[in-house]
Enzyme design. Structure first.
Site, PDB file in Angstrom:
ATOM      1  N   GLU A  96      -5.855  -3.281   3.906  1.00  0.00           N
ATOM      2  CA  GLU A  96      -5.647  -2.020   4.988  1.00  0.00           C
ATOM      3  C   GLU A  96      -6.695  -1.661   5.362  1.00  0.00           C
ATOM      4  O   GLU A  96      -6.899  -1.327   6.674  1.00  0.00           O
ATOM      5  CB  GLU A  96      -4.814  -1.060   3.985  1.00  0.00           C
ATOM      6  CG  GLU A  96      -3.655  -0.970   3.453  1.00  0.00           C
ATOM      7  CD  GLU A  96      -3.100  -0.163   2.337  1.00  0.00           C
ATOM      8  OE1 GLU A  96      -1.867  -0.111   2.357  1.00  0.00           O
ATOM      9  OE2 GLU A  96      -3.812   0.468   1.988  1.00  0.00           O
ATOM     10  N   HIS A 135      10.219 -11.118  15.880  1.00  0.00           N
ATOM     11  CA  HIS A 135      10.629  -9.678  15.767  1.00  0.00           C
ATOM     12  C   HIS A 135      10.682  -9.177  14.179  1.00  0.00           C
ATOM     13  O   HIS A 135      11.456  -8.234  14.274  1.00  0.00           O
ATOM     14  CB  HIS A 135      11.931  -9.460  16.196  1.00  0.00           C
ATOM     15  CG  HIS A 135      12.132 -10.216  17.848  1.00  0.00           C
ATOM     16  ND1 HIS A 135      11.540  -9.569  18.931  1.00  0.00           N
ATOM     17  CD2 HIS A 135      12.568 -11.298  18.280  1.00  0.00           C
ATOM     18  CE1 HIS A 135      11.549 -10.256  20.095  1.00  0.00           C
ATOM     19  NE2 HIS A 135      12.164 -11.385  19.892  1.00  0.00           N
ATOM     20  N   SER A 179      -3.569   3.781  -8.204  1.00  0.00           N
ATOM     21  CA  SER A 179      -3.395   5.006  -7.767  1.00  0.00           C
ATOM     22  C   SER A 179      -3.652   5.926  -8.874  1.00  0.00           C
ATOM     23  O   SER A 179      -3.767   5.778 -10.218  1.00  0.00           O
ATOM     24  CB  SER A 179      -1.835   5.203  -7.706  1.00  0.00           C
ATOM     25  OG  SER A 179      -1.523   6.588  -7.429  1.00  0.00           O
ATOM     26  N   LYS A 192       0.861   1.421  -9.626  1.00  0.00           N
ATOM     27  CA  LYS A 192       0.787   0.928  -8.229  1.00  0.00           C
ATOM     28  C   LYS A 192      -0.388  -0.240  -8.276  1.00  0.00           C
ATOM     29  O   LYS A 192      -1.475   0.079  -9.252  1.00  0.00           O
ATOM     30  CB  LYS A 192       0.141   2.092  -7.466  1.00  0.00           C
ATOM     31  CG  LYS A 192       1.273   3.033  -7.120  1.00  0.00           C
ATOM     32  CD  LYS A 192       2.465   2.550  -6.307  1.00  0.00           C
ATOM     33  CE  LYS A 192       2.105   2.315  -4.579  1.00  0.00           C
ATOM     34  NZ  LYS A 192       1.632   3.416  -4.056  1.00  0.00           N
TER      35      LYS A 192
END
Length: 469
Positions: free
Chosen positions: A289, A155, A276, A282
């Protein structure tokens, strides 16, 4: 006028010609089309249907076209509706009448079915090789980081400490199952439709067993109607790709989480990260992704073909022209994503101290504390309740189980003794799971051995690319 234009008084206009064409999708199968045509011509000559002289001219002409396609010098005509017409027309222009005899005893229906099956086999062969390489990476990462302890999750909550190697090997076995699915897709495609003609077979004395041998198929398809209209093997391929992409998506989801500031379990290589345009600090896991995102694309390829096939009467229908692009896209997407995943895993830094520190948190020792009481004679359900109350006590007093004193433990149950401390260490907890398939050091060593043997067996069984005879 198209090569089939004898029946028609008028040609199609530019729009309908473009709408009905499949040449752009077919170009990927050009070499497979030539392989099929060489086998067909060779068989026609063997059977005395065409002369050996014509066969030699056809084979030589097709090999010339194959070389032109390979080096990028072949000139496609925008008026050609598919690769079959493009090759046959060029062949006939180059060698004359013998080229016009190539299509004897053959329909575009069995021709395209043959091309697609050869193409599906080639695509699946590449995927099987990519699968083996990715699984080798999981083993390498597991061995390189053997002994690193991390929190295991259910979970997405801290559950019990596990070895990071154990976690990596879970993915190894996922992709081992994918290898089985891909192998099944390969075997489903490994059947020869050539010689089925349009749907009913032909009156020419074709030797389908001979073309089966020449093209490296396992067997000839026994029903001519099924041969030209079956695309189940493409569904098998796309399903195998979809499941494998699902596994990659799960892996990439964890890579995204693990590389975040909140987790900090891994640091991705600069080669598999981006920055970024506005925030200079970043380091984004874009490739993980993207892989996660491309999963939906492969699912779409599968659903598109399932929908196309759902109501087609026997035998061939033009709808089947739509069956080519999806499998090729699914296979290429999976192949690229497996390479990306392998690169990310092999170049990332595993932050072992951070993982171990997190393994101490979230009461991951609770199950072992309950087992401690059960081993001293308390029924496990009672032990579960006792430890649950201890956890509640810890939460109210902002403590971990490892922070409790011996007296605090004994206040929960007199069965607790000073040796309870040894059951609170994440490394010891992980090491104690010695059952087959568990996360203990000895169990994971045995699992690594088994994984290596499975990989070696699958690598040895990889299908070889057949050479047309």
């Amino acid at each position: 006028m198209a090569l089939w234009g004898g029946r028609f008084e008028k040609g199609v206009d530019a729009f309908t010609q473009e709408f009905g064409a499949s040449l752009e999708d077919d170009k990927a199968m050009a070499q497979q089309d030539i392989r099929g045509s060489i086998a067909h011509a060779t068989m026609l000559a063997k059977q005395g249907i065409i002369s050996q002289e014509d066969c030699d001219a056809i084979v030589s002409g097709l090999k010339d076209i194959s070389e032109q396609i390979a080096d990028g010098t072949f000139e496609y005509d925008v008026n050609d509706e598919d690769i079959h017409m493009a090759v046959e027309k060029t062949l006939t222009n180059n060698i004359g009448k013998p080229g016009a005899r190539l299509h004897t005893g053959r329909s575009r229906n069995d021709q395209v079915a043959t091309d697609i099956r050869l193409y599906a086999k080639d695509l699946t062969r590449e995927l099987l090789e990519g699968n083996v390489e990715l699984r080798r990476t999981f083993i390498d990462v597991a061995e390189k980081n053997f002994g690193v302890v991390m929190p295991g999750y259910t979970h997405l909550q801290h559950a019990q400490p596990v070895l990071f190697s154990h976690h990596m090997l879970a993915y190894f076995w996922m992709f081992t199952r994918d290898y089985v699915r891909l192998t099944a897709a390969y075997e489903a495609a490994d059947a020869n439709p050539l010689g089925s003609a349009a749907l009913a077979g032909t009156t020419y004395p074709l030797d389908r067993a001979y073309t089966t041998e020449l093209l490296g198929f396992d067997h000839a398809i026994p029903n001519s109607m099924d041969a030209v209209s079956d695309r189940d093997y493409l569904l098998d391929l796309e399903y195998a790709c979809a499941v494998s992409m699902m596994h990659l998506s799960r892996l990439c989801e964890e890579i995204v989480l693990w590389s975040s500031t909140e987790f900090g379990f891994i640091t991705l290589s600069d080669s598999y990260s981006t920055g970024s345009s506005i925030m200079p600090q970043k380091k984004n896991p874009d490739f993980a992704e993207l892989t996660r995102g491309k999963t939906g694309r492969v699912y779409g390829d599968l659903m598109a073909l399932l929908t196309t096939m759902k109501s087609l009467p026997l035998a061939y229908n033009k709808d089947l022209q739509e069956c080519k692009e999806g499998p090729a896209d699914a296979a290429k997407t999976l192949l690229d994503c497996m390479a990306i995943a392998s690169g990310m895993l092999s170049t990332m830094t595993v932050n072992a101290d951070t993982m171990l520190d997190q393994a101490h948190k979230g009461f991951t020792a609770a199950t072992d504390v309950a087992d401690y009481l059960a081993k001293k004679g308390m029924p496990f359900r009672e032990a579960h309740e006792v430890v649950g109350k201890l956890v509640l006590y810890c939460e109210k007093h902002n403590k971990g189980l490892e922070d409790l004193t011996a007296d605090e433990f004994r206040s929960a149950s007199p069965l607790f003794e000073d040796d309870i401390a040894q059951d609170l260490d994440p490394e010891g907890i992980a090491r104690a799971r010695t059952t087959y398939g568990g996360t203990g050091h000895d169990a994971v060593r045995a699992q690594l051995k088994e994984a290596k043997a499975a990989l070696a067996a699958d690598e040895a069984a990889l299908p070889k690319a057949p050479e047309s005879k």
